[in-house]
Design a protein around this motif. Structure first.
Motif, short mmCIF file in Angstrom:
data_model
loop_
_atom_site.label_atom_id
_atom_site.label_comp_id
_atom_site.label_asym_id
_atom_site.label_seq_id
_atom_site.Cartn_x
_atom_site.Cartn_y
_atom_site.Cartn_z
N ILE A 1 0.88 -1.19 0.00
CA ILE A 1 0.00 0.00 0.00
C ILE A 1 0.91 1.23 0.00
N SER A 2 0.70 2.12 -0.97
CA SER A 2 1.66 3.22 -1.11
C SER A 2 0.99 4.60 -1.09
N PRO A 3 1.79 5.64 -0.80
CA PRO A 3 1.26 7.00 -0.67
C PRO A 3 1.40 7.81 -1.96
N TRP A 4 1.07 9.10 -1.88
CA TRP A 4 1.02 9.93 -3.09
C TRP A 4 2.26 10.76 -3.34
N ASN A 5 3.16 10.88 -2.35
CA ASN A 5 4.20 11.92 -2.53
C ASN A 5 5.30 11.53 -3.51
N TYR A 6 5.69 10.25 -3.51
CA TYR A 6 6.55 9.72 -4.58
C TYR A 6 5.77 8.51 -5.11
N ILE B 1 -0.52 -4.44 -5.55
CA ILE B 1 -0.16 -3.06 -5.20
C ILE B 1 -1.44 -2.24 -5.09
N LYS B 2 -1.55 -1.45 -4.02
CA LYS B 2 -2.67 -0.50 -3.90
C LYS B 2 -2.04 0.89 -3.87
N PRO B 3 -1.94 1.54 -5.04
CA PRO B 3 -1.33 2.88 -5.06
C PRO B 3 -2.30 3.93 -4.50
N SER B 4 -1.81 5.15 -4.36
CA SER B 4 -2.63 6.19 -3.73
C SER B 4 -3.70 6.73 -4.67
N GLU B 5 -4.88 6.94 -4.10
CA GLU B 5 -6.00 7.51 -4.87
C GLU B 5 -5.79 9.01 -5.10
N LEU B 6 -4.87 9.62 -4.34
CA LEU B 6 -4.67 11.07 -4.48
C LEU B 6 -3.83 11.42 -5.71
N GLU C 1 -11.20 0.40 -1.04
CA GLU C 1 -10.45 -0.69 -1.67
C GLU C 1 -9.36 -1.21 -0.72
N SER C 2 -8.71 -0.24 -0.06
CA SER C 2 -7.65 -0.61 0.88
C SER C 2 -8.22 -1.46 2.02
N THR C 3 -9.38 -1.03 2.51
CA THR C 3 -10.02 -1.75 3.61
C THR C 3 -10.44 -3.15 3.16
N THR D 1 3.39 2.06 3.22
CA THR D 1 4.05 3.37 3.33
C THR D 1 2.96 4.42 3.43
N GLY D 2 3.01 5.25 4.45
CA GLY D 2 2.00 6.29 4.59
C GLY D 2 2.05 6.93 5.97
N SER D 3 0.90 7.43 6.40
CA SER D 3 0.85 8.21 7.64
C SER D 3 0.77 7.31 8.88
N ILE D 4 1.06 7.90 10.01
CA ILE D 4 1.03 7.13 11.26
C ILE D 4 -0.39 6.63 11.58
N LEU E 1 6.11 -1.06 8.24
CA LEU E 1 5.42 0.22 8.23
C LEU E 1 6.45 1.31 7.97
N GLU E 2 6.32 1.94 6.82
CA GLU E 2 7.21 3.06 6.48
C GLU E 2 6.40 4.33 6.73
N LEU E 3 6.61 4.95 7.88
CA LEU E 3 5.76 6.08 8.28
C LEU E 3 6.53 7.40 8.23
N GLY E 4 5.98 8.41 8.84
CA GLY E 4 6.62 9.73 8.74
C GLY E 4 7.02 10.26 10.10
N GLY E 5 6.91 11.56 10.25
CA GLY E 5 7.27 12.19 11.52
C GLY E 5 8.04 13.47 11.29
N THR F 1 8.18 15.29 1.21
CA THR F 1 9.09 14.15 1.23
C THR F 1 9.15 13.65 2.67
N CYS F 2 8.96 12.34 2.86
CA CYS F 2 8.88 11.83 4.23
C CYS F 2 10.16 12.10 5.02
N ILE F 3 11.30 12.16 4.32
CA ILE F 3 12.56 12.38 5.03
C ILE F 3 13.09 13.80 4.83
N GLU G 1 2.90 18.55 14.43
CA GLU G 1 2.72 17.44 13.48
C GLU G 1 3.71 17.57 12.33
N GLU G 2 3.85 16.49 11.58
CA GLU G 2 4.74 16.50 10.42
C GLU G 2 4.25 17.59 9.46
N ILE G 3 5.16 18.45 8.97
CA ILE G 3 4.73 19.57 8.12
C ILE G 3 4.37 19.07 6.72
P1 NAD Z 1 -1.97 7.92 3.98
O1 NAD Z 1 -1.66 7.15 5.20
O2 NAD Z 1 -3.13 8.85 4.01
O3 NAD Z 1 -2.23 6.95 2.74
C1 NAD Z 1 -1.33 5.92 2.38
C2 NAD Z 1 -2.11 4.80 1.70
O4 NAD Z 1 -3.03 4.25 2.61
C3 NAD Z 1 -2.89 5.22 0.47
O5 NAD Z 1 -2.74 4.24 -0.53
C4 NAD Z 1 -4.33 5.28 0.97
O6 NAD Z 1 -5.28 4.96 -0.01
C5 NAD Z 1 -4.34 4.21 2.04
N1 NAD Z 1 -5.31 4.51 3.09
C6 NAD Z 1 -5.75 5.72 3.50
N2 NAD Z 1 -6.64 5.60 4.51
C7 NAD Z 1 -6.75 4.27 4.74
C8 NAD Z 1 -7.51 3.49 5.68
N3 NAD Z 1 -8.33 4.08 6.54
N4 NAD Z 1 -7.39 2.16 5.64
C9 NAD Z 1 -6.57 1.57 4.76
N5 NAD Z 1 -5.82 2.25 3.86
C10 NAD Z 1 -5.91 3.57 3.85
O7 NAD Z 1 -0.62 8.67 3.63
P2 NAD Z 1 -0.37 9.71 2.47
O8 NAD Z 1 -1.07 10.99 2.81
O9 NAD Z 1 -0.62 9.10 1.16
O10 NAD Z 1 1.22 9.92 2.60
C11 NAD Z 1 1.80 10.84 3.47
C12 NAD Z 1 2.40 10.20 4.68
O11 NAD Z 1 3.22 9.12 4.29
C13 NAD Z 1 3.29 11.12 5.46
O12 NAD Z 1 3.09 10.94 6.84
C14 NAD Z 1 4.70 10.68 5.09
O13 NAD Z 1 5.69 10.96 6.04
C15 NAD Z 1 4.50 9.23 4.92
N6 NAD Z 1 5.51 8.68 4.02
C16 NAD Z 1 6.45 7.85 4.54
C17 NAD Z 1 7.44 7.35 3.71
C18 NAD Z 1 8.51 6.42 4.20
O14 NAD Z 1 9.19 5.84 3.37
N7 NAD Z 1 8.67 6.25 5.49
C19 NAD Z 1 7.45 7.69 2.35
C20 NAD Z 1 6.47 8.55 1.88
C21 NAD Z 1 5.49 9.03 2.73
#
Ligand code: NAD
Length: 456
Positions: free
Chosen positions: A111-116, A137-142, A172-174, A187-190, A209-213, A243-245, A333-335
């Motif tokens: 499951i991946s995020p939108w920033n990269y 793969i479940k890429p980001s909807e954003l 879809e993710s759920t 990869t995504g938010s906390i 879990l690849e998260l941010g901060g 960028t997460c880092i 919070e993470e900017i």
């Molecule tokens: P997000 O957590 O909102 O979304 C990430 C993914 O999770 C998306 O594919 C989204 O569709 C899915 N998702 C969203 N809500 C969900 C739910 N309730 N249940 C299941 N899946 C769900 O994150 P984002 O806004 O796309 O990305 C930004 C965050 O990601 C920032 O906190 C950033 O630091 C972090 N990030 C971390 C890394 C890393 O490598 N550590 C890299 C890039 C981004």
């Protein structure tokens, strides 16, 4: 949900055939993936431009090029990584030999995020393929344009029983998370990371879990200030701070603060010109929600540089903000945007103590010429990874495992670490049948005495 369920079922049946475990199969599919990306390179660059206004240079350097590098490494070294690893055998096991075999988990979910949006979906996939797994793969909807290109290139190259892309958002993710996977890479938010962890727990599925901060950049008084400013500006405003880092905030020694700020302002000018909105190398904020979240932070502290915004164009100028204290919202919070708050310090020990009181960051950057101080920072502050006298660049090395610690995540990948992450380590003891050492059996005479002789 039914579609997702059938897809998972199909992949599970396919995985059971054992085909994905074959080494030549894995290598040829890695090569196939590279060819597919080559073919779609222009579409990927176009999609990234539409979503985030990424320039062709930035898209290649921070997304496509990194993925090529990861594939090249895996293709080159996979035979070596995959060999059963012979390890030492203790004297108590005399007569036997010990090995670690790598075995794929099975079905993996990425499951991946939108920033990269390209790189963060594809780089984990390289690990999954290398280790012999199936993957969804479940890429980001954003970033739907990029998601669509990812789906097209994957669909064209692989059967969905092996690798598939499910586009969509929370629903879809759920739905996916209700299925049993053998490994989940998120990869995504906390907050969403916690939900993924919870869903995985139901099946005892291991997760990364690849998260941010909030990742700090610390500039000490003896640093090469000009170079520090240049590298901080590059790492902070790359992808408009999304960028997460990225260095989230700056902590600078009081006596060099003004000088550093002058250099930072001058590098912002030299990289992006007097009006960054006209610069093709400056990205846009992903959507209105994130734009609105970020502009609220502009009310904190005193803006030293930048601060102009345009909601229609999702533009926020590279901004530097002074007179910041840790109680302000921008420090809560993470900017994840192009705003750089500055905090000053006088005492290194005090500063280290304050940083350590915060959640362990994904990255930390320390600028100083003093090797002892560099080692002190590495030794005393826990964080995912980082750089001495640079920012962000550690991410691009396939030889450095990338990941967080504590609130910034768990597990690490890139290069060999990706292969390791997606492989279970199967430990095997190969025992001799030529003799049978007696001391482990309780029926042996003086068994306790003998066991105590070996294990003391
Ligand atoms: P997000 O957590 O909102 O979304 C990430 C993914 O999770 C998306 O594919 C989204 O569709 C899915 N998702 C969203 N809500 C969900 C739910 N309730 N249940 C299941 N899946 C769900 O994150 P984002 O806004 O796309 O990305 C930004 C965050 O990601 C920032 O906190 C950033 O630091 C972090 N990030 C971390 C890394 C890393 O490598 N550590 C890299 C890039 C981004």
């Amino acid at each position: 949900m039914e579609k997702v369920h059938n897809l998972v079922k199909k992949q599970r049946e396919y995985f059971q055939t054992g085909e994905t475990k074959n080494l030549s199969f894995r290598i040829s599919n890695l090569k196939k993936l590279k060819l597919a990306i080559k073919k779609y390179e222009n579409q990927i660059i176009e999609a990234l431009n539409k979503e985030l206004n990424k320039s062709a240079f930035e898209s290649y350097a921070t997304e496509i090029g990194l993925v090529y590098e990861e594939i090249n490494q895996a293709v080159k070294y996979l035979r070596k990584w995959d060999k059963p690893e012979k390890v030492k055998t203790p004297i108590t096991h005399f007569g036997s030999s010990s090995y670690i075999y790598r075995e794929p988990y099975g079905l993996t979910l990425i499951i991946s995020p939108w920033n990269y949006p390209f790189q963060l979906a594809l780089a984990p996939l390289i690990g999954a393929i290398s280790a012999g797994n199936c993957a969804i793969i479940k890429p980001s909807e954003l970033t739907p344009n990029v998601s669509q290109v990812i789906r097209e290139l994957i669909e064209e190259s692989f059967d969905d029983e092996y690798i598939a892309v499910v586009e969509g958002g929370v629903d879809e993710s759920t739905a996916l998370l209700q299925e049993r996977f053998d490994y989940i890479f998120f990869t995504g938010s906390i907050p969403v990371g916690k939900k993924v962890y919870e869903a995985a727990a139901k099946f005892l599925t291991p997760v990364t879990l690849e998260l941010g901060g909030k990742s700090p950049a610390i500039v000490h008084k003896d640093a090469n200030l000009q170079l520090a400013a240049k590298r901080i500006v590059w790492g902070k405003y790359l992808n408009a701070g999304q960028t997460c880092i990225a260095p989230d905030f700056l902590i600078v020694h009081k006596i060099v603060k003004n000088k550093l700020i002058e250099y930072i302002k001058s590098y912002i000018q030299s990289f992006y010109g007097p009006d960054a909105s006209n610069n093709e190398n400056y990205a846009r904020i992903v959507n209105e929600r994130h734009f609105d979240r970020l502009t609220v932070f502009l009310e904190d502290g005193r803006i030293l540089s930048g601060g102009r915004t345009n909601r229609d164009k999702l533009f926020i100028e590279p901004t530097v903000i002074d007179q910041i204290n840790r109680e302000l919202p921008i420090m809560q919070e993470e900017i994840f945007g192009p705003l750089l708050p500055i905090i000053e310090y006088e005492e290194l020990t005090e500063m280290i103590k304050t940083v350590k009181e915060q959640p362990k960051p994904l990255a930390l950057y320390f600028f100083s010429q003093d090797k002892d101080l560099q080692n002190e920072i590495i030794d005393k502050i826990p964080f995912g990874g980082g750089c001495i006298n640079d920012t962000v660049y550690h991410f691009a090395s396939p030889n450095l495992p990338f990941g967080g610690i504590g609130k910034s995540g768990m597990g690490s990948y890139h290069g060999k670490s990706s292969f390791e992450l997606f492989s279970h380590k199967k430990s095997i003891l190969k025992q001799t049948t030529l003799f049978d050492l007696p001391f482990r059996y309780h029926s042996t005479k003086n068994a306790l005495k003998k066991v105590k002789f070996f294990l003391k």
